[in-house]
Every structure is written in structure tokens, then in C-alpha cells.
Design an enzyme around this catalytic site. Structure first.
Site, PDB file in Angstrom:
ATOM      1  CG  HIS A  13      -1.715   1.169   1.510  1.00  0.00           C
ATOM      2  ND1 HIS A  13      -3.075   1.193   1.290  1.00  0.00           N
ATOM      3  CD2 HIS A  13      -1.400   2.409   1.961  1.00  0.00           C
ATOM      4  CE1 HIS A  13      -3.559   2.393   1.606  1.00  0.00           C
ATOM      5  NE2 HIS A  13      -2.557   3.148   2.020  1.00  0.00           N
ATOM      6  CB  CYS A  27      -3.435   8.501   6.756  1.00  0.00           C
ATOM      7  SG  CYS A  27      -3.778   8.013   8.448  1.00  0.00           S
ATOM      8  CG  ASN A  61      -4.168   6.209  -0.969  1.00  0.00           C
ATOM      9  OD1 ASN A  61      -4.644   7.150  -0.379  1.00  0.00           O
ATOM     10  ND2 ASN A  61      -4.104   4.993  -0.459  1.00  0.00           N
TER      11      ASN A  61
END
Lengths: 307, 307
Positions: free
Chosen positions: A205, A238, A247
Site C-alpha cells: 500500500h 490518512c 495514495n
């Protein structure tokens, strides 16, 4: 047949959870539809967290039945704790994503637990999920660096991954939550983990905060990893990790993996529609680097030829 | 001591050669000074090409004596042909960069020669340079894809590299001139070349057109390559290669390599001044991805902590 790669779309969850604009449930369902139409088969559309902490995710239970259905579709719900787990189970999710950060500071901000408390909480949830026949993917968050304490030694995510596998977690996701990692670190973290547990049990991720997400994704792919998170248009960040910008964009990851010979099953043209809807819904410019290039080609009157 | 990497700054040449604004000689010299002050030791400041074809490079001979001097500084001049070679020799360059594209189409546009003619021209120049004690670096341009004919098989840059080494070229640069390559292709091209000739004889030259430059640079570094071209602020593109947007930004390459434990000797803070001057001189926004991140940190009142 080309080697296949799985991209798990986290835009609806990691992408939307810290946007100043709360996107309504119907728009989220439309976005999920566009993503599935583009070939996405793995999606993390919701998290079952406190609506006070993250109001953008308050409609998790309401969104779930509106998502496209089909045996080929694999949905995951993020859960911070046992209460979240119960809600995900009630909503019928076959897979839950747990979060374990690498430091006390990050776990405190994320979960109001110490690292040890968070690890034990994950162990409890994993045990419950095993009894319920629900699959677990445990995110080692801040695996490369902690937003509060800085760089993290490679042994720390390795130890936490081992501990979560020992507890029965089906998969572990190694997460560069604040986009501060580098491909050398990816190699150092993943090489022994893949040797000991097999590449097929890992997700990676990434956030493209400092421009190294593609290099890190490539390193992981080169080591044999075939499961990746990404977020349509690069949406995300986040809420408890300062400096965690978007992301890695799904379209950039598709372009990287497909150009390197891996089959993602995802159509970049189809993703463009999803990016446009996400940008409209969040009222911000979105789009990965490959879309910039495609747009520049079209501006010159050319049809972008990707491969 | 960390493993060292060489970054050859090509912003003054590859960067400026196709800008609509022609930068004056004094400003170029100031830019070279800022780059050297930031720790740059390898620079390609000029090309000796027809001033009709590329007016931005018409001051090559005039700029040369204005460049910072010192035994630690290594300058290269790009030359398209034997006439250019003679001019570079007269100007006192100890190293010349030759260009050999992978297809007839690209050589025709670049040099008005077929591939075979261009290869023979390179052989002639290399022979002359060996007699004169001048070092040669031959660029295999379009090594990953040709702007006119599309993707190039990996055997083609490999064969051309072998031929140029056989002719006596000291170094070969594998160039993704239009930024259409990928890291898997980098691995496939470079692995046998490094095995046969040694990593120390190769440069890698990348453009970040589709967002994969860092992944390709990392792959090359991982294979042992320690010499890279880059362009301050991402300035650049090839005037005869449609779609060739900016070179990989020097600051992004420094960040990638340093974060992976390689010592470049280059200071990113120092580069920011050079980026600012280059942006002012070319009247366009410039700056690699890492500078965007640094600026966003500063906007939040934080001091960017890179490592």
C-alpha cells in the site's frame, strides 16, 4: 497468459476518509459502479469507524447494499477495533482489513492504543474472524516511517507481520502510509518476509507523496508481490498522518504493472470516467501522472498510445 | 562510506535546447555556477550543433570559458557529427557525447542519416577521439521506444551498445529519450550489457514523461548502474522527439538515490536556487516532485525533513 496482478481500489475508503467534502452515498455507489465497469474486482469501499472520528465513512452500512454485486467482486471493510469488526460482519463483508501501526505514537493517534494494545486487539479480532470464516488482511501502517517518530527500522514491520501471521491473519499489507519510503527499503523489508511466508500473502500500500511510489511498487512486483492497493485519481491520505498526501493513483499503478507485462484486468480509459466523477464529487483536481500525459497527447491532437 | 553515484547535469543542454525562450550566455553561466555550488561535478553544458537547427545552443563556444573551473569538474559536449566533434575539440572538451538513435526514422530526423550511416559516423568520431585522447560517451537514443516507430526490441539497443564499445566508445548511455520505457525493459536491456561490459561503463538517461523515470532509475541502480543524466527542475525534452517532455528532474534523482543509500554529493537545497533561476530564465514553472513536497511542508509551517 500474462502473470496477473490484483489492484485493490481504496479510493472510496482511504481516498474519501479525509476529504473536507463528504461525498453522498449515491455518488459513492456510482463511483463504485464506474470502477467495476473499468475492470476493478477488488475494492475497499468502507470503514466501520466512529462517525464522530470520520464522518465521511458514517454511511458504511448504507453504502454496502448499493455496491455492484457479483461473484467476481471482492469487497473488504476496514475496521479499527472489535466493534468495527462486528459491524463489518453484520454488513456481510467476507474480508476485513485491520490496522496495526509500527509505533506507539501512531497507534495512539489512530486507535488510542499503544503498539502492544493494538497488536493484541488485532490478535483478538483475527481469532474472532477465523471462527466466523471471515478473511483478515492486517495493515502494517507506517511500515517505512512514522509521521511522528520518523524512519522505522526494517525489522519492526517484519516482526509485526510475523506476529500477525502467527495470529492467523490471512494476508499482511505493508503500508507506506505517509509516502516516505524508498525502493531499497521495500527490498529490505520484503525479501525475508516473502522468503518466509510467500509473496502471495502480501499486499503493498503506497502513497506517492515524494514521487517514489512507482519505484517502490516496481520493486515489490519484481520481488513477486502481485497485490497492491491504489486509489482512483490519487485521491487520499490518512487523516491521522500529517503529510500523507494522495495514495498511489490506480491509473499510474495500472500503467506501471501493465507496461511491465502484468495483467491487471483494468482499463485506463474506463478509470478516467471514475477519476472525473471523484474529482467532481470531492471538488478537487485529481488524476495520476499517466492521465497528465494522456491529456497532453490529446491536446496535441494525438490519440495516446499507451503500450 | 556510502556507494557513490554520479549525476551528469544536462539541463543546460538537453534542458534548454528546445525551450521557446533562448537563455542568454551569462544566465547559463550563472546557472552552471549554482549547480556546481550545489555539488554538481558532472555537467553537459553545450552541444556543438548547427545554430540554424538549434539556435538555443549557438553560444556553445562562448559559454565554455565562462563555466566554473576546477579539477573536480567534468564537462561533456554533445556533438551530432564530425564537424561538431572538431568544434568540441577546439573548445577543449575532454569528453564528447555522441548520439545514435535506434531506428532509421529517428536518426533521419535527428541527424539526417540512416541508422547505418549514423552508426558509421559514430565509429569515425570515436576513432578520431581516441587519437586525440578525448573520451567518448555514445547515447543510444530511443533505446526503449522510437517517437516515430514505437516500442523497440531490447536486442536493438544491446546490439548498438556492443557495436559502439567495439568501436572504442568509453561509455554508452542508454537513453529513454521520450520517456516511454518501463523498469522491466530496463532490466531486460541492462542485465546482459552489464554482465558483458561492466556497470561502470553505462549511463542511464531518463525522461519522466509517463511517471516511470524513478522506477527505471531505481532498477538501473539496483543492477549496479552508478551514472545518470538528469536535468535541473525537470527542464527539457528532445526537439526532434514529439512527446518528449521533461528529463528526469535532478532533484528527484538525488532524492531517490540518496534515500536508497547512494551518495551523490549533491545538495537539494542548493538545487532549489538553480531551479528558481532556470524557471525565471525559461519563463515556465519547473521543479521535480520532491520540491512540490518540500513546498507543501513549508506551506504547513514545517521544515521538510528529507531523510
Amino acid at each position: 497468459m500474462a502473470d496477473q496482478a490484483i489492484i485493490n481500489e481504496v479510493g472510496l475508503r482511504d481516498g474519501l476518509q479525509n476529504q473536507p467534502v463528504t461525498v453522498d452515498t449515491d455518488t459513492k455507489a456510482r463511483l463504485a459502479r464506474l470502477l467495476v465497469d473499468a475492470g476493478m474486482r477488488y475494492l475497499e469501499p468502507v470503514s466501520f469507524v466512529s462517525p464522530k472520528a470520520i464522518p465521511q465513512m458514517a454511511d458504511a452500512a448504507a453504502l454496502t447494499p448499493l455496491l455492484p454485486q457479483g461473484d467476481h467482486l471482492h469487497y473488504t471493510a476496514l475496521i479499527p477495533n472489535l466493534k468495527g469488526y462486528q459491524l463489518a460482519k453484520e454488513a456481510g463483508y467476507p474480508t476485513v482489513a485491520l490496522v496495526l501501526s509500527t509505533t506507539d505514537s501512531f497507534n495512539e493517534r489512530n486507535l488510542r492504543m499503544s503498539l502492544e494494545q493494538a497488536a493484541q486487539s488485532c490478535e483478538t479480532i483475527i481469532a474472532a474472524a477465523r471462527e466466523d470464516g471471515i478473511a483478515t488482511r492486517t495493515y502494517i501502517s507506517g511500515a517505512f516511517a512514522c509521521p511522528y517518530d520518523g524512519p522505522v527500522p526494517v525489522s519492526l514491520p517484519q516482526q509485526l507481520a510475523e506476529r500477525m501471521f502467527a495470529a492467523g491473519s490471512n494476508e499482511v499489507a505493508i503500508a507506506d502510509t505517509i509516502g516516505a519510503g524508498n525502493p531499497q527499503q521495500m527490498k529490505a523489508i520484503m525479501t525475508p518476509l516473502i522468503r518466509d511466508f510467500g509473496a502471495e500473502r502480501f499486499y503493498v500500500h503506497l502513497h506517492d507523496t515524494r514521487g517514489l511510489a512507482a519505484a517502490m511498487a516496481w520493486e515489490a512486483a519484481d520481488l513477486g508481490v502481485r497485490k497492491f492497493d491504489a486509489s482512483v485519481g490519487g485521491l487520499g491520505g490518512c487523516p491521522f498522518a500529517p503529510g500523507a498526501t494522495g495514495n498511489m493513483a490506480t491509473e499510474d499503478l495500472v500503467y506501471l504493472l501493465e507496461s511491465c507485462g502484468l495483467d491487471t484486468g483494468i482499463n485506463i480509459e474506463g478509470l478516467r470516467e471514475a477519476v472525473a466523477l471523484a474529482a467532481e464529487a470531492t471538488q478537487r483536481p485529481l488524476g495520476g501522472r499517466i492521465l497528465d500525459w494522456m491529456a497532453s497527447q490529446e491536446k496535441q491532437g494525438k490519440t495516446p498510445c499507451l503500450w
